[in-house]
Design an enzyme around this catalytic site. Sequence first.
Site, PDB file in Angstrom:
ATOM      1  N   HIS A 238       0.840  -1.165   0.015  1.00  0.00           N
ATOM      2  CA  HIS A 238      -0.028   0.046   0.066  1.00  0.00           C
ATOM      3  C   HIS A 238       1.012   1.290   0.092  1.00  0.00           C
ATOM      4  O   HIS A 238       0.751   2.207   1.039  1.00  0.00           O
ATOM      5  CB  HIS A 238      -1.182   0.197   1.200  1.00  0.00           C
ATOM      6  CG  HIS A 238      -0.407  -0.424   2.371  1.00  0.00           C
ATOM      7  ND1 HIS A 238       0.687  -0.303   2.979  1.00  0.00           N
ATOM      8  CD2 HIS A 238      -1.114  -1.266   3.494  1.00  0.00           C
ATOM      9  CE1 HIS A 238       0.730  -0.861   4.259  1.00  0.00           C
ATOM     10  NE2 HIS A 238      -0.538  -1.506   4.506  1.00  0.00           N
ATOM     11  N   ASP A 310      -6.259  -4.769   0.434  1.00  0.00           N
ATOM     12  CA  ASP A 310      -6.131  -4.558   2.034  1.00  0.00           C
ATOM     13  C   ASP A 310      -7.482  -4.523   2.474  1.00  0.00           C
ATOM     14  O   ASP A 310      -7.848  -3.838   3.400  1.00  0.00           O
ATOM     15  CB  ASP A 310      -5.679  -3.300   2.243  1.00  0.00           C
ATOM     16  CG  ASP A 310      -4.976  -3.018   3.706  1.00  0.00           C
ATOM     17  OD1 ASP A 310      -4.897  -4.038   4.511  1.00  0.00           O
ATOM     18  OD2 ASP A 310      -4.379  -1.945   3.963  1.00  0.00           O
ATOM     19  N   GLY A 329      -9.102   0.810   8.487  1.00  0.00           N
ATOM     20  CA  GLY A 329      -9.170  -0.072   7.376  1.00  0.00           C
ATOM     21  C   GLY A 329     -10.679  -0.290   7.061  1.00  0.00           C
ATOM     22  O   GLY A 329     -11.695   0.239   7.855  1.00  0.00           O
TER      23      GLY A 329
END
Length: 443
Positions: A238, A310, A329
């Site tokens: 990421h 993710d 997240g």
Amino acid sequence: MGFLITNARIIEKNNVLRIVEILVEDESIAAVSETGTHQAKETIDAKNMLVLPGLVDPHVHFRDSGVPNVAQKAKEDFSSGSKAALAGGVTVALDMPNTVPPTVSVQDYKTKAANASKTSYCDFGLYAGASNDNLNEIPKMLDAGAIAVKLFMGSSTGNLLVDSAEAQEKIFALGAELNFILAVHAEDEECIRFHADFYNDKKIRSHNEVRPAKCAETAVSNVIDLVRKHNNPTYILHVSTAKEVELIRSAKKTLPVFMEVTPHHLFLNESDEETQKNRVKINPPVRTEKDNEALWIALNNCTVDAIGTDHAPHTLDEKRKPYWEAPSGFPGIETRLPLMITAALEHRTTLEIVQRTCCQNPATIFRLPNKGFIAKGYDADLVFVDLSEERRVEDEKMFSRSKWSPYAGKNLRGWPSLVYLRGRKVYEHGTFFGPFGKEVTKN
Ligand code: DOR
Ligand code: ZN
């Protein structure tokens, strides 16, 4: 026995779309040929739909350690996560080790793998987690089948953190010795703590302020120094800022480093925090529009190797908590393909780049035999997409048990309508068949 897929539109070099027939025998692709070359008892007419190799998601958090956990199961497990994967065209998901308990010993690994083998609807690989003191367990987890090793340089969800420079260095050295892929969450822990302390009693404008770009940039340059020293294959997860792109682009000329971006770092930025608040709180944070632009350029000039989601299935209830308590997240495995295909149809990128970064490169980087390509001998993992079908992202329609998406309300094209896993139909218009998922092996 076998079957023949006719009128399949596949993506070839230079973004050329070619209509072919695909002969499937047992679990594999037996031939990719001009229409009319083969005959088979069963024929499936793809009706000129786009057919992609099954997507590989190199970065998911299904959370399921294999140890029963009622609270967690309410949010996601391997069964629900892998269904969400198929709905997003993902036939191989590589799952992260920051579960409860974390995957840091060979026993943890075996417990997790045994459960996933029974419950997963897609094929999967599992990461071994690195901690400050489990160096001896890493080779054992790799022998047991771990696809790669995950190193958190900065703390995020869970308590898997390697903040000792000495331990970090030993893991890079082990990576060189054993030639495993080291996947790194590169945010500098000292920098994160310093800013968290500073903002502790202040009004928070943006997560990006509390966990600034410089923490990621410091860690990425540290990673590059370690790779320069040890020359071990390293996958930087990421990547979110323009500066990191520059550092990695130049490192890639001589070093075995790979660069992942996520859809959210391409599509979202600080301005989305104004409307979405903690829903888009994530580590590393969504950044600025300038960073988005730098990542799109990097995607289109092939500096970006892979797109990982993710996928982190926190619930909306958790996301409604105040800033410091809301977890970081959000889910994303179902929306990667439609987001990227829609972007390609809007000429922000190309279908060839989407296929390369979502299917081919992740399979190649993680050394997955027979995955990621539509070619003779490869697994018959195939995703059918009707490019003319547009659908709105809706929270209730998500298959992830977390049941929401930061892209809710967006109209997208590129939704999979039919998915095959090793020659078996596993998904069709919202219906799943299985679980038939198997742990992948590595070359
Ligand atoms: O925001 C994040 N959430 N970043 C991570 O690195 C981990 C993930 C999670 O597991 O929830
Ligand atoms: Zn992650």
